[in-house]
Enzyme design. Structure first.
Site, PDB file in Angstrom:
ATOM      1  N   ARG A  53     -31.671 -12.122  25.881  1.00 27.25           N
ATOM      2  CA  ARG A  53     -32.089 -11.113  26.511  1.00 27.25           C
ATOM      3  C   ARG A  53     -32.870 -11.451  27.776  1.00 27.25           C
ATOM      4  NH1 ARG A  53     -35.759  -7.351  22.034  1.00 27.25           N
ATOM      5  NH2 ARG A  53     -34.071  -7.105  20.826  1.00 27.25           N
ATOM      6  N   ASP A 160     -46.854   3.303  24.411  1.00 23.09           N
ATOM      7  CA  ASP A 160     -46.076   2.263  23.996  1.00 23.09           C
ATOM      8  C   ASP A 160     -46.512   1.079  25.251  1.00 23.09           C
ATOM      9  OD1 ASP A 160     -43.671   1.714  22.049  1.00 23.09           O
ATOM     10  OD2 ASP A 160     -43.572   0.470  23.643  1.00 23.09           O
TER      11      ASP A 160
HETATM   12  C1  SAM Z   1     -39.847  -0.835  16.375  1.00 25.18           C
HETATM   13  S1  SAM Z   1     -40.655   0.077  17.602  1.00 25.18           S
HETATM   14  C2  SAM Z   1     -41.460   1.433  16.360  1.00 25.18           C
HETATM   15  C3  SAM Z   1     -41.348   2.720  16.946  1.00 25.18           C
HETATM   16  C4  SAM Z   1     -41.877   3.738  16.042  1.00 25.18           C
HETATM   17  N1  SAM Z   1     -43.166   3.588  15.662  1.00 25.18           N
HETATM   18  C5  SAM Z   1     -41.004   3.739  14.915  1.00 25.18           C
HETATM   19  O1  SAM Z   1     -41.546   3.468  13.770  1.00 25.18           O
HETATM   20  O2  SAM Z   1     -39.813   4.344  14.862  1.00 25.18           O
HETATM   21  C6  SAM Z   1     -41.818  -0.976  18.011  1.00 25.18           C
HETATM   22  C7  SAM Z   1     -42.691  -0.397  19.210  1.00 25.18           C
HETATM   23  O3  SAM Z   1     -43.831  -1.078  19.344  1.00 25.18           O
HETATM   24  C8  SAM Z   1     -44.046  -1.267  20.924  1.00 25.18           C
HETATM   25  N2  SAM Z   1     -45.073  -2.564  21.118  1.00 25.18           N
HETATM   26  C9  SAM Z   1     -44.905  -3.756  20.694  1.00 25.18           C
HETATM   27  N3  SAM Z   1     -45.984  -4.455  21.141  1.00 25.18           N
HETATM   28  C10 SAM Z   1     -46.950  -3.553  21.566  1.00 25.18           C
HETATM   29  C11 SAM Z   1     -48.227  -3.416  22.097  1.00 25.18           C
HETATM   30  N4  SAM Z   1     -48.930  -4.736  22.127  1.00 25.18           N
HETATM   31  N5  SAM Z   1     -48.670  -2.226  22.362  1.00 25.18           N
HETATM   32  C12 SAM Z   1     -48.122  -1.169  22.281  1.00 25.18           C
HETATM   33  N6  SAM Z   1     -46.760  -1.047  21.823  1.00 25.18           N
HETATM   34  C13 SAM Z   1     -46.169  -2.186  21.499  1.00 25.18           C
HETATM   35  C14 SAM Z   1     -42.558  -1.828  21.256  1.00 25.18           C
HETATM   36  O4  SAM Z   1     -42.367  -1.574  22.768  1.00 25.18           O
HETATM   37  C15 SAM Z   1     -41.754  -0.799  20.591  1.00 25.18           C
HETATM   38  O5  SAM Z   1     -41.428   0.218  21.164  1.00 25.18           O
END
Ligand code: SAM
Length: 295
Positions: A53, A160
């Site tokens: 990445r 996010d």
């Molecule tokens: C796998 S996705 C889950 C999306 C959705 N909640 C779902 O269940 O389909 C995880 C998300 O968490 C976000 N994320 C990771 N660390 C984070 C943080 N410290 N604060 C806010 N968002 C975060 C990532 O950018 C990503 O978009």
């Protein structure tokens, strides 16, 4: 690639065009920075993922090694954010883990809409909303019960850490594959179809967008929201954090949930720490905060 740390399977072979020096120290520096800023904990096994990445960024900046990139991010805040965004996993889809939306539909929306009709503000938080499918699924569930919801004081906050994902959510444009879980009647009512060479695209209408406010927010920074929420979705993000980090975050989330409010978490997640005692299970990975308990 000299001094190779990334697994040979996906990293370019030694000396091939476009390959970069990548050492274990580079991986540690990048993964420590990611953990400090976002809580995301990368195991050593994710070294190849980091290479694949971030190599694009090393190339785009005209650098010759990950070492040079690490030096660069120590001076450049904007590049640090780009690095973070390159390393988040944003997998999501409409109506993912649909049992939560079924519960919302059957057990919650009626009461929430009734409250909103009596002029009580209703607040829902999608706290790791990725590219927006989760908050739009919440909005579609509400609209399925109350088509006049955009006229009521019902708001979904979608946040996010990844600003590109937040921008995608705010734009609300999805391709045919992405919208396949949306019931046809709701798709035609709440999305506008456009056609280009690459196929059909669907953009959320102003009506559904009115229910959602998209904002970039790192869960480990201060939360500017003053009110407690009626419903919090915090799904499939805790899995990226260490056990200790998770515990602190669960505590903050439960504090931010109103008494009687509901918390939905991801299928492989579990609320840990003292705050779990304030939650009653109401379904699969779904909880209600006990009324009258302090947390
Ligand atoms: C796998 S996705 C889950 C999306 C959705 N909640 C779902 O269940 O389909 C995880 C998300 O968490 C976000 N994320 C990771 N660390 C984070 C943080 N410290 N604060 C806010 N968002 C975060 C990532 O950018 C990503 O978009």
């Amino acid at each position: 690639m000299s001094n190779s740390f990334a697994a040979a399977a996906s990293a370019p072979p030694h000396g091939s065009a476009g390959s970069f020096d990548y050492t274990k120290d580079d991986f540690l520096l990048i993964s420590n920075l990611l953990r400090e800023e976002t809580g995301i904990h990368l195991q050593d096994s994710k070294s190849t993922l980091v290479y694949s990445r971030i190599a694009k960024r090393v190339r785009a900046l005209g650098l010759s090694s990950f070492g040079a990139y690490c030096e660069h991010i120590s001076r450049d805040n904007a590049e640090r954010q780009i690095m973070i965004e390159a390393l988040t996993t944003n997998t999501t889809n409409f109506f993912r883990e649909n049992h939560h939306f079924e519960y919302l539909h059957k057990e919650l929306v009626g009461t929430l809409v009734e409250a909103a009709r009596k002029r009580r503000p209703v607040r829902i938080w999608s706290s790791a909303s990725s590219s927006g499918q989760e908050p739009y699924s919440i909005a579609l569930t509400i609209l399925g019960v109350a088509p006049d919801a955009p006229k009521l004081d019902i708001r979904i906050l979608a946040t996010d850490v990844n600003s590109q994902m937040v921008a995608r959510g705010a734009a609300g444009t999805y391709d045919e594959e992405e919208v396949r879980e949306i019931p046809a009647a709701q798709l035609s009512r709440y999305f506008t179809k456009s056609t280009s060479e690459s196929g059909h695209r669907y953009t959320a209408t102003h009506e559904i967008k009115k229910l959602i406010s998209f904002q970039q927010l790192n869960l480990f920074e201060n939360w500017p929201m003053r009110r407690r929420f009626d419903v919090i979705f915090c799904r499939n993000v805790m899995i990226y954090f260490s056990a200790e980090t998770q515990m602190g975050l669960w505590q903050r989330l439960v504090e931010k949930l109103d008494y009687g409010g509901c918390l939905f978490i991801g299928h492989s997640e579990r609320v840990t720490g003292e705050c779990a005692a304030h939650l009653d299970p109401i379904g699969i990975t779904a909880y209600r905060k006990r009324v009258g308990q302090r947390s």
